[in-house]
Design a protein around this motif. Sequence first.
Motif, PDB file in Angstrom:
ATOM      1  N   GLY A 130      40.805  31.958  49.426  1.00  9.59           N
ATOM      2  CA  GLY A 130      40.237  30.599  49.395  1.00  9.59           C
ATOM      3  C   GLY A 130      39.423  31.055  47.849  1.00  9.59           C
ATOM      4  N   ALA A 131      38.238  30.374  48.246  1.00 10.15           N
ATOM      5  CA  ALA A 131      37.137  29.913  47.137  1.00 10.15           C
ATOM      6  C   ALA A 131      36.210  30.826  47.558  1.00 10.15           C
ATOM      7  CB  ALA A 131      36.718  28.458  47.881  1.00 10.15           C
ATOM      8  N   ALA A 132      36.351  31.651  49.158  1.00  9.33           N
ATOM      9  CA  ALA A 132      35.690  33.249  49.289  1.00  9.33           C
ATOM     10  C   ALA A 132      35.890  34.389  48.728  1.00  9.33           C
ATOM     11  CB  ALA A 132      35.232  33.232  50.875  1.00  9.33           C
ATOM     12  N   TYR A 133      37.255  34.152  47.762  1.00 12.42           N
ATOM     13  CA  TYR A 133      36.687  35.029  47.387  1.00 12.42           C
ATOM     14  C   TYR A 133      36.444  36.303  46.322  1.00 12.42           C
ATOM     15  CZ  TYR A 133      40.655  37.677  44.198  1.00 12.42           C
ATOM     16  OH  TYR A 133      41.377  39.543  43.527  1.00 12.42           O
ATOM     17  N   TYR A 134      35.449  35.289  45.882  1.00 15.14           N
ATOM     18  CA  TYR A 134      34.419  35.839  45.248  1.00 15.14           C
ATOM     19  C   TYR A 134      33.524  36.601  45.551  1.00 15.14           C
ATOM     20  CZ  TYR A 134      31.032  32.687  47.407  1.00 15.14           C
ATOM     21  OH  TYR A 134      30.333  32.240  48.146  1.00 15.14           O
ATOM     22  N   VAL A 135      33.473  36.775  47.012  1.00 16.87           N
ATOM     23  CA  VAL A 135      32.693  37.336  48.146  1.00 16.87           C
ATOM     24  C   VAL A 135      32.750  38.547  47.720  1.00 16.87           C
ATOM     25  CG1 VAL A 135      31.825  38.119  50.136  1.00 16.87           C
ATOM     26  CG2 VAL A 135      31.829  35.209  49.599  1.00 16.87           C
ATOM     27  N   PRO A 136      34.182  39.494  48.173  1.00 17.25           N
ATOM     28  CA  PRO A 136      34.707  41.112  48.420  1.00 17.25           C
ATOM     29  C   PRO A 136      35.076  41.443  46.264  1.00 17.25           C
ATOM     30  CG  PRO A 136      36.645  39.595  49.143  1.00 17.25           C
ATOM     31  CD  PRO A 136      35.539  38.628  48.608  1.00 17.25           C
ATOM     32  N   ILE A 137      34.468  40.495  45.348  1.00 10.85           N
ATOM     33  CA  ILE A 137      34.767  41.287  44.051  1.00 10.85           C
ATOM     34  C   ILE A 137      33.404  41.424  43.677  1.00 10.85           C
ATOM     35  CG2 ILE A 137      37.369  40.709  44.673  1.00 10.85           C
ATOM     36  CD1 ILE A 137      36.403  38.196  42.133  1.00 10.85           C
ATOM     37  N   VAL A 138      32.546  40.168  43.652  1.00 14.12           N
ATOM     38  CA  VAL A 138      31.249  39.785  43.070  1.00 14.12           C
ATOM     39  C   VAL A 138      29.767  40.860  43.826  1.00 14.12           C
ATOM     40  CG1 VAL A 138      29.618  38.757  42.021  1.00 14.12           C
ATOM     41  CG2 VAL A 138      31.834  39.152  41.626  1.00 14.12           C
ATOM     42  N   ILE A 139      29.760  39.857  45.638  1.00 11.65           N
ATOM     43  CA  ILE A 139      29.011  40.245  45.977  1.00 11.65           C
ATOM     44  C   ILE A 139      28.896  41.636  46.695  1.00 11.65           C
ATOM     45  CG2 ILE A 139      27.755  39.342  48.332  1.00 11.65           C
ATOM     46  CD1 ILE A 139      28.610  36.464  47.264  1.00 11.65           C
ATOM     47  N   VAL A 140      30.439  41.805  47.400  1.00 13.46           N
ATOM     48  CA  VAL A 140      29.961  43.610  48.511  1.00 13.46           C
ATOM     49  C   VAL A 140      29.751  44.796  47.892  1.00 13.46           C
ATOM     50  CG1 VAL A 140      31.736  44.626  49.115  1.00 13.46           C
ATOM     51  CG2 VAL A 140      31.427  42.055  49.951  1.00 13.46           C
ATOM     52  N   PRO A 141      30.761  44.788  46.104  1.00 11.31           N
ATOM     53  CA  PRO A 141      30.240  45.600  45.174  1.00 11.31           C
ATOM     54  C   PRO A 141      28.615  45.729  45.291  1.00 11.31           C
ATOM     55  CG  PRO A 141      32.342  44.735  45.050  1.00 11.31           C
ATOM     56  CD  PRO A 141      31.719  43.962  45.749  1.00 11.31           C
ATOM     57  N   ALA A 142      27.946  45.133  44.426  1.00  8.74           N
ATOM     58  CA  ALA A 142      26.284  44.621  44.421  1.00  8.74           C
ATOM     59  C   ALA A 142      25.348  45.461  44.891  1.00  8.74           C
ATOM     60  CB  ALA A 142      26.148  43.414  43.670  1.00  8.74           C
TER      61      ALA A 142
END
Length: 159
Positions: A130-142
């Motif tokens: 859902g809305a947490a989709y951004y976590v593995p594609i933005v935050i985790v790589p950084a």
Amino acid sequence: MSSDLVFPAQVILAFVTWSLLARWFLVPRLAGLPRETALQPLLAVHTLRYIGLVFLAPAATGPALAQSFALPAGLGTAIAGVLALISIALLRARSPLAIPVIWIFSVEGLADFANAFVQARSATVVAQLGAAYYVPIVIVPAAIVTHVMILGLLLRRRG
């Protein structure tokens, strides 16, 4: 288009982007600094890992998100964030505990990512983020890029 194609493409692009940005902007600025000083901005990235608690918020992820993923991922990443904050405080206080706590942070933080990856693969989590989709594609790589940089600094000789 299927998330089976989009998600990995986004993750790969994120790793390439964060790696290049780190190489171009962070590495040159941190290169001449003492280890204890250079570690602080890298740890600062991880203080935001409380964002992973979003996996425990059904309003953001939806009720279908597997708790076998959500609970360890949410709590594990929040623990890493708290350890990063403690590490910065210890570095600023020039505590002899700083480097050992940073090692604990590094091991726990990387183990959290490894566990989340395994859990996500086995529970087919991507479609339920859902809305947490951004976590593995933005935050985790950084966070992983800065983890690698932190490990490099920890392994660097003091002088």
